[in-house]
Design a protein around this motif. Structure first.
Motif, PDB file in Angstrom:
ATOM      1  N   LEU A  91       2.215   0.120 -10.549  1.00 31.06           N
ATOM      2  CA  LEU A  91       1.625  -1.145 -10.912  1.00 31.06           C
ATOM      3  C   LEU A  91       2.176  -2.255  -9.957  1.00 31.06           C
ATOM      4  N   LEU A  92       2.696  -2.025  -8.848  1.00 32.17           N
ATOM      5  CA  LEU A  92       3.505  -3.105  -7.979  1.00 32.17           C
ATOM      6  C   LEU A  92       4.082  -4.060  -8.581  1.00 32.17           C
ATOM      7  N   ILE A  93       5.007  -3.507  -9.492  1.00 36.92           N
ATOM      8  CA  ILE A  93       5.962  -4.310 -10.051  1.00 36.92           C
ATOM      9  C   ILE A  93       7.196  -4.211  -9.557  1.00 36.92           C
ATOM     10  N   PRO A  94       7.850  -5.564  -9.299  1.00 34.28           N
ATOM     11  CA  PRO A  94       8.973  -5.334  -8.514  1.00 34.28           C
ATOM     12  C   PRO A  94      10.216  -4.690  -9.351  1.00 34.28           C
ATOM     13  N   LYS A  95      10.927  -3.727  -8.530  1.00 37.63           N
ATOM     14  CA  LYS A  95      11.744  -2.739  -8.919  1.00 37.63           C
ATOM     15  C   LYS A  95      13.380  -3.511  -9.095  1.00 37.63           C
ATOM     16  N   SER A  96      14.044  -2.928 -10.237  1.00 35.72           N
ATOM     17  CA  SER A  96      15.387  -3.209 -10.106  1.00 35.72           C
ATOM     18  C   SER A  96      16.262  -2.891  -9.012  1.00 35.72           C
ATOM     19  N   LYS A 116      11.959   5.068 -18.179  1.00 36.20           N
ATOM     20  CA  LYS A 116      13.262   4.498 -17.468  1.00 36.20           C
ATOM     21  C   LYS A 116      13.312   4.606 -16.007  1.00 36.20           C
ATOM     22  N   SER A 117      12.494   5.440 -15.500  1.00 40.26           N
ATOM     23  CA  SER A 117      12.606   5.242 -13.779  1.00 40.26           C
ATOM     24  C   SER A 117      11.708   4.073 -13.372  1.00 40.26           C
ATOM     25  N   SER A 118      11.627   3.961 -12.129  1.00 46.07           N
ATOM     26  CA  SER A 118      10.898   2.910 -11.464  1.00 46.07           C
ATOM     27  C   SER A 118       9.591   3.300 -11.158  1.00 46.07           C
ATOM     28  N   LEU A 119       9.104   4.615 -11.347  1.00 44.56           N
ATOM     29  CA  LEU A 119       8.082   5.162 -10.764  1.00 44.56           C
ATOM     30  C   LEU A 119       6.716   4.428 -11.199  1.00 44.56           C
ATOM     31  N   TRP A 120       6.713   4.001 -12.675  1.00 40.81           N
ATOM     32  CA  TRP A 120       5.576   3.318 -13.228  1.00 40.81           C
ATOM     33  C   TRP A 120       5.517   1.932 -12.540  1.00 40.81           C
ATOM     34  N   GLN A 121       6.546   1.328 -12.167  1.00 35.72           N
ATOM     35  CA  GLN A 121       6.602  -0.045 -11.676  1.00 35.72           C
ATOM     36  C   GLN A 121       5.908   0.032 -10.379  1.00 35.72           C
ATOM     37  N   LEU A 175       0.796  -1.234   0.147  1.00 32.82           N
ATOM     38  CA  LEU A 175      -0.017   0.115  -0.029  1.00 32.82           C
ATOM     39  C   LEU A 175       0.878   1.213  -0.025  1.00 32.82           C
ATOM     40  N   HIS A 176       2.125   1.233   0.941  1.00 29.14           N
ATOM     41  CA  HIS A 176       2.946   2.380   0.865  1.00 29.14           C
ATOM     42  C   HIS A 176       3.500   2.447  -0.535  1.00 29.14           C
ATOM     43  N   ILE A 177       3.899   1.674  -1.290  1.00 30.48           N
ATOM     44  CA  ILE A 177       4.778   1.670  -2.532  1.00 30.48           C
ATOM     45  C   ILE A 177       3.725   2.428  -3.357  1.00 30.48           C
TER      46      ILE A 177
END
Length: 233
Positions: A174-179, A166-171, A109-111
């Protein structure tokens, strides 16, 4: 004076939010928690400074532009509440007194709320930056710099969208694991600044298009009244 206070609060909120978005494990959860509380306190202050806006919600008509403001503001309010609750859920030693237990749900939820909150904040900011964007366009219009203005506008928009991809913002949205790789603080801040600009540009364009459409509709109604002639007695 009040306008300057509002501006100072908004700038402080953006900078703190930006710093909090750059958090990585091991950087100090206590400072992250303190700044998170500061951000939420500034958010409350922001709303207290705009109580007049809430009082006027029941007055007047709701056009497309006003609906944009109301929708974005209330979605942002709901998102900030989720962000605050989820931060307490996963705060660890920062809020030891909290009865909420740290869970994976709280982390998710926080992410989710922070990623969407940053994007919604950009859209909110974009609605308020219409005048500066329009001022620059009018200054460039009719001069030799007009083509340079549009070229820079498009380049910033495209580059900002590329930074978003290129950022991890969109991840996070969508709660997709970040790099696990982190670009470094300076590059991170530049990247998110470039993400902010196209978000504001898109809201400016949306407001511009809706304004022109409203003007055309008003003109058609006026012409229709003239063609109809005086009302029969």
């Amino acid at each position: 004076m009040k306008r300057r206070v509002k501006l100072a609060v908004d700038i402080a909120m953006y900078l703190i939010f930006l710093y909090l978005m750059s958090y990585r494990a091991g950087r100090g959860l206590w400072l992250h928690g303190v700044l998170g509380c500061t951000l939420f306190a500034l958010f409350i202050l922001h709303h207290l400074l705009n109580l007049r806006w809430y009082r006027g919600l029941k007055k007047g008509k709701y056009g497309f532009l006003r609906m944009q403001f109301v929708l974005i503001d209330f979605v942002f309010l709901a998102d900030m509440l989720v962000m605050a609750v989820s931060s307490v859920m996963m705060s660890g030693d920062v809020f030891r007194f909290s009865p909420l237990i740290t869970t994976q749900t709280g982390r998710s939820l926080h992410i989710l709320s922070t990623a969407w909150g940053f994007v919604i904040m950009i859209l909110h900011l974009g609605l308020h930056l219409y005048a500066p964007f329009e001022g620059l366009r009018k200054k460039a219009a009719g001069t030799v710099f007009v083509y340079s203005y549009y070229l820079i506008f498009v380049l910033v928009l495209v580059f900002g969208l590329w930074c978003f991809v290129k950022s991890s913002l969109w991840q996070g949205m969508l709660l997709i694991p970040k790099s696990a790789a982190f670009p470094g603080l300076l590059l991170f801040y530049l990247q998110y600044l470039m993400i902010t600009l196209p978000g504001c540009q898109m809201m400016y364009l949306l407001r511009k298009v809706s304004g022109r459409r409203r003007s055309k509709d008003k003109k058609k109604r006026t012409e229709g009244d003239v063609d109809a002639g005086p009302a029969p007695k």
